[in-house]
Enzyme design. Structure first.
Site, PDB file in Angstrom:
ATOM      1  N   MET A 262       4.796  -4.219  20.816  1.00 51.71           N
ATOM      2  CA  MET A 262       5.476  -5.425  20.349  1.00 51.71           C
ATOM      3  C   MET A 262       5.103  -5.609  18.886  1.00 51.71           C
ATOM      4  O   MET A 262       4.398  -6.545  18.510  1.00 51.71           O
ATOM      5  CB  MET A 262       5.073  -6.625  21.213  1.00 51.71           C
ATOM      6  CG  MET A 262       5.680  -6.599  22.592  1.00 51.71           C
ATOM      7  SD  MET A 262       5.065  -7.909  23.682  1.00 51.71           S
ATOM      8  CE  MET A 262       3.705  -7.028  24.454  1.00 51.71           C
TER       9      MET A 262
ATOM     10  N   MET B  15      12.332  -7.476  29.451  1.00 53.15           N
ATOM     11  CA  MET B  15      11.362  -8.560  29.333  1.00 53.15           C
ATOM     12  C   MET B  15      11.885  -9.774  30.086  1.00 53.15           C
ATOM     13  O   MET B  15      12.960 -10.296  29.786  1.00 53.15           O
ATOM     14  CB  MET B  15      11.127  -8.918  27.866  1.00 53.15           C
ATOM     15  CG  MET B  15      10.360  -7.868  27.065  1.00 53.15           C
ATOM     16  SD  MET B  15       8.706  -7.523  27.720  1.00 53.15           S
ATOM     17  CE  MET B  15       7.940  -9.155  27.640  1.00 53.15           C
TER      18      MET B  15
ATOM     19  N   GLY C 191       0.341  -8.981  35.167  1.00 50.03           N
ATOM     20  CA  GLY C 191      -0.918  -9.275  34.498  1.00 50.03           C
ATOM     21  C   GLY C 191      -1.712 -10.329  35.213  1.00 50.03           C
ATOM     22  O   GLY C 191      -2.660 -10.044  35.955  1.00 50.03           O
ATOM     23  N   SER C 192      -1.336 -11.581  35.028  1.00 50.80           N
ATOM     24  CA  SER C 192      -2.080 -12.705  35.604  1.00 50.80           C
ATOM     25  C   SER C 192      -2.135 -12.650  37.115  1.00 50.80           C
ATOM     26  O   SER C 192      -3.153 -12.996  37.725  1.00 50.80           O
ATOM     27  CB  SER C 192      -1.444 -14.031  35.162  1.00 50.80           C
ATOM     28  OG  SER C 192      -1.450 -14.152  33.752  1.00 50.80           O
TER      29      SER C 192
ATOM     30  N   GLY D 153       4.828 -11.935  23.913  1.00 51.10           N
ATOM     31  CA  GLY D 153       3.792 -12.461  23.042  1.00 51.10           C
ATOM     32  C   GLY D 153       2.610 -13.070  23.758  1.00 51.10           C
ATOM     33  O   GLY D 153       1.501 -13.053  23.246  1.00 51.10           O
ATOM     34  N   PHE D 154       2.839 -13.610  24.952  1.00 54.39           N
ATOM     35  CA  PHE D 154       1.761 -14.283  25.675  1.00 54.39           C
ATOM     36  C   PHE D 154       1.863 -13.991  27.168  1.00 54.39           C
ATOM     37  O   PHE D 154       2.972 -13.929  27.719  1.00 54.39           O
ATOM     38  CB  PHE D 154       1.815 -15.804  25.457  1.00 54.39           C
ATOM     39  CG  PHE D 154       1.605 -16.213  24.031  1.00 54.39           C
ATOM     40  CD1 PHE D 154       0.320 -16.405  23.531  1.00 54.39           C
ATOM     41  CD2 PHE D 154       2.685 -16.388  23.180  1.00 54.39           C
ATOM     42  CE1 PHE D 154       0.120 -16.775  22.207  1.00 54.39           C
ATOM     43  CE2 PHE D 154       2.500 -16.758  21.857  1.00 54.39           C
ATOM     44  CZ  PHE D 154       1.201 -16.942  21.371  1.00 54.39           C
ATOM     45  N   GLY D 155       0.729 -13.857  27.821  1.00 53.30           N
ATOM     46  CA  GLY D 155       0.699 -13.692  29.264  1.00 53.30           C
ATOM     47  C   GLY D 155       0.772 -15.040  29.958  1.00 53.30           C
ATOM     48  O   GLY D 155       0.692 -16.092  29.326  1.00 53.30           O
ATOM     49  N   GLY D 156       0.922 -15.009  31.283  1.00 54.89           N
ATOM     50  CA  GLY D 156       0.884 -16.230  32.075  1.00 54.89           C
ATOM     51  C   GLY D 156       2.152 -17.054  32.084  1.00 54.89           C
ATOM     52  O   GLY D 156       2.148 -18.189  32.575  1.00 54.89           O
TER      53      GLY D 156
ATOM     54  N   MET E 151       0.269  -6.059  20.248  1.00 50.35           N
ATOM     55  CA  MET E 151       0.957  -7.122  19.515  1.00 50.35           C
ATOM     56  C   MET E 151       0.398  -7.223  18.104  1.00 50.35           C
ATOM     57  O   MET E 151      -0.816  -7.118  17.906  1.00 50.35           O
ATOM     58  CB  MET E 151       0.786  -8.460  20.228  1.00 50.35           C
ATOM     59  CG  MET E 151       1.186  -8.455  21.682  1.00 50.35           C
ATOM     60  SD  MET E 151       0.856 -10.066  22.449  1.00 50.35           S
ATOM     61  CE  MET E 151       1.197  -9.689  24.169  1.00 50.35           C
TER      62      MET E 151
ATOM     63  N   SER F 270      -1.171  -5.152  33.844  1.00 50.73           N
ATOM     64  CA  SER F 270      -1.246  -5.315  32.393  1.00 50.73           C
ATOM     65  C   SER F 270      -2.659  -5.674  31.953  1.00 50.73           C
ATOM     66  O   SER F 270      -3.196  -6.721  32.344  1.00 50.73           O
ATOM     67  CB  SER F 270      -0.280  -6.406  31.932  1.00 50.73           C
ATOM     68  OG  SER F 270      -0.449  -6.661  30.555  1.00 50.73           O
TER      69      SER F 270
ATOM     70  N   HIS G  96      -0.634  -0.794  32.127  1.00 56.93           N
ATOM     71  CA  HIS G  96       0.243  -1.267  31.055  1.00 56.93           C
ATOM     72  C   HIS G  96      -0.606  -1.835  29.925  1.00 56.93           C
ATOM     73  O   HIS G  96      -1.488  -2.680  30.155  1.00 56.93           O
ATOM     74  CB  HIS G  96       1.184  -2.337  31.606  1.00 56.93           C
ATOM     75  CG  HIS G  96       2.274  -2.743  30.670  1.00 56.93           C
ATOM     76  ND1 HIS G  96       3.408  -1.980  30.463  1.00 56.93           N
ATOM     77  CD2 HIS G  96       2.412  -3.845  29.892  1.00 56.93           C
ATOM     78  CE1 HIS G  96       4.191  -2.598  29.609  1.00 56.93           C
ATOM     79  NE2 HIS G  96       3.611  -3.729  29.234  1.00 56.93           N
TER      80      HIS G  96
ATOM     81  N   ASP H  45       8.790  -6.796  32.967  1.00 58.81           N
ATOM     82  CA  ASP H  45       7.506  -7.341  32.512  1.00 58.81           C
ATOM     83  C   ASP H  45       7.654  -8.834  32.238  1.00 58.81           C
ATOM     84  O   ASP H  45       8.455  -9.239  31.395  1.00 58.81           O
ATOM     85  CB  ASP H  45       7.080  -6.607  31.237  1.00 58.81           C
ATOM     86  CG  ASP H  45       5.726  -7.066  30.707  1.00 58.81           C
ATOM     87  OD1 ASP H  45       5.091  -7.932  31.333  1.00 58.81           O
ATOM     88  OD2 ASP H  45       5.305  -6.547  29.651  1.00 58.81           O
ATOM     89  N   GLY H  46       6.852  -9.638  32.961  1.00 61.56           N
ATOM     90  CA  GLY H  46       6.810 -11.059  32.675  1.00 61.56           C
ATOM     91  C   GLY H  46       6.965 -11.922  33.906  1.00 61.56           C
ATOM     92  O   GLY H  46       8.030 -11.955  34.520  1.00 61.56           O
ATOM     93  N   GLY H  47       5.885 -12.582  34.309  1.00 60.95           N
ATOM     94  CA  GLY H  47       5.951 -13.512  35.416  1.00 60.95           C
ATOM     95  C   GLY H  47       6.144 -12.867  36.776  1.00 60.95           C
ATOM     96  O   GLY H  47       6.607 -13.522  37.710  1.00 60.95           O
TER      97      GLY H  47
ATOM     98  N   ASP I  44      -0.377  -3.719  26.281  1.00 65.01           N
ATOM     99  CA  ASP I  44       0.467  -4.476  25.360  1.00 65.01           C
ATOM    100  C   ASP I  44      -0.171  -4.543  23.978  1.00 65.01           C
ATOM    101  O   ASP I  44      -1.264  -5.100  23.809  1.00 65.01           O
ATOM    102  CB  ASP I  44       0.671  -5.895  25.875  1.00 65.01           C
ATOM    103  CG  ASP I  44       1.595  -5.948  27.071  1.00 65.01           C
ATOM    104  OD1 ASP I  44       2.697  -5.375  26.992  1.00 65.01           O
ATOM    105  OD2 ASP I  44       1.228  -6.568  28.090  1.00 65.01           O
TER     106      ASP I  44
ATOM    107  N   HIS J 181       3.135  -0.507  25.427  1.00 63.30           N
ATOM    108  CA  HIS J 181       4.286  -1.327  25.033  1.00 63.30           C
ATOM    109  C   HIS J 181       4.005  -1.902  23.649  1.00 63.30           C
ATOM    110  O   HIS J 181       3.121  -2.750  23.491  1.00 63.30           O
ATOM    111  CB  HIS J 181       4.466  -2.437  26.080  1.00 63.30           C
ATOM    112  CG  HIS J 181       5.518  -3.439  25.748  1.00 63.30           C
ATOM    113  ND1 HIS J 181       5.581  -4.676  26.373  1.00 63.30           N
ATOM    114  CD2 HIS J 181       6.552  -3.421  24.863  1.00 63.30           C
ATOM    115  CE1 HIS J 181       6.600  -5.356  25.893  1.00 63.30           C
ATOM    116  NE2 HIS J 181       7.202  -4.623  24.963  1.00 63.30           N
TER     117      HIS J 181
END
Length: 223
Positions: free
Chosen positions: A69, A138, A198-199, A143-146, A38, A9, A34, A176-178, A36, A67
């Protein structure tokens, strides 16, 4: 266990040196990039938009997976197609006329994806899953990474896999996410095809090695 598609991401990249970051992705074992988008309305954050994607897509050799959002995504589908999006995913929660949105995306030559938030029931996909090329689960609040992976997302991935198999849908499952090397095996074992990270990629000392580790995940040992 199948080898997942890896989609780093860009949201977690160094925006002072995007050219270098995209070049790293090009040289890596990643399959997709990817992106994102927003709007500060559908989600409480603003990221990047059409100008960034248009420039990135010119030099990216991977699939550009966008993606959205955002609210009212139908107003911008044509612009994202022109900017180089190959997959365009909209949120079920933002689309009162979701079938129309998917048909619009496909008519513009892109693959059409549907994303669902952590609180959204998988059952709401029943009437649309046969028309989707991708379902994005999701595993954090958008809305936020990490953020940390929400554990019950594994159940949702299994439910989507069952729905795809029972309906004959050709949709891929993206998560997507974590996502990290520690939980990726469980996510793929639950039925995911595409992992967004991402992170755990851009924050790693060796991002290319982090991508390789995600591609080589194995199913967790059942105790």
């Amino acid at each position: 266990m199948k080898t997942p598609v890896i989609a780093p991401s860009l949201l977690a990249a160094n925006f002072l040196d995007l050219g270098k970051e995209v070049d790293m992705i090009n040289r890596s074992e990643a399959d997709w990039l990817h992106l994102d988008v927003m709007d500060g309305r559908f989600v409480p954050n603003i990221s990047f938009g059409l100008p960034v994607i248009a420039q990135v897509s010119k030099v990216c050799t991977k699939v550009c997976d966008v993606h959205l959002m955002i609210e009212e995504p139908g107003q911008y589908a044509e612009a994202f197609a022109k900017a180089g999006a190959q997959y365009l995913t909209v949120h079920l929660e933002a689309c009162p006329h979701l079938h129309r949105n998917l048909q619009q995306i496909k008519s513009l030559g892109m693959k059409a994806g549907v994303a669902i938030n952590p609180h959204t029931s998988v059952r709401l996909l029943e009437d649309i899953i046969i028309d989707a090329d991708l379902i994005l689960v999701m595993s954090v609040n958008p809305g936020f990474g990490g953020q940390h992976f929400i554990p019950h997302s594994l159940d949702k991935i299994r439910q989507v896999r069952e729905m795809i198999d029972s309906t004959g849908s050709a949709a891929l499952i993206e998560v997507d996410g974590g996502i990290t090397a520690d939980n990726a095996g469980a996510v793929v074992a639950a039925g995911a095809d595409v992992l967004v990270a991402g992170s755990s990629v851009f924050g790693a000392k060796d991002p290319m090695a982090a991508i390789r580790a995600l591609r080589n995940v194995t199913a967790p040992t059942v105790k």
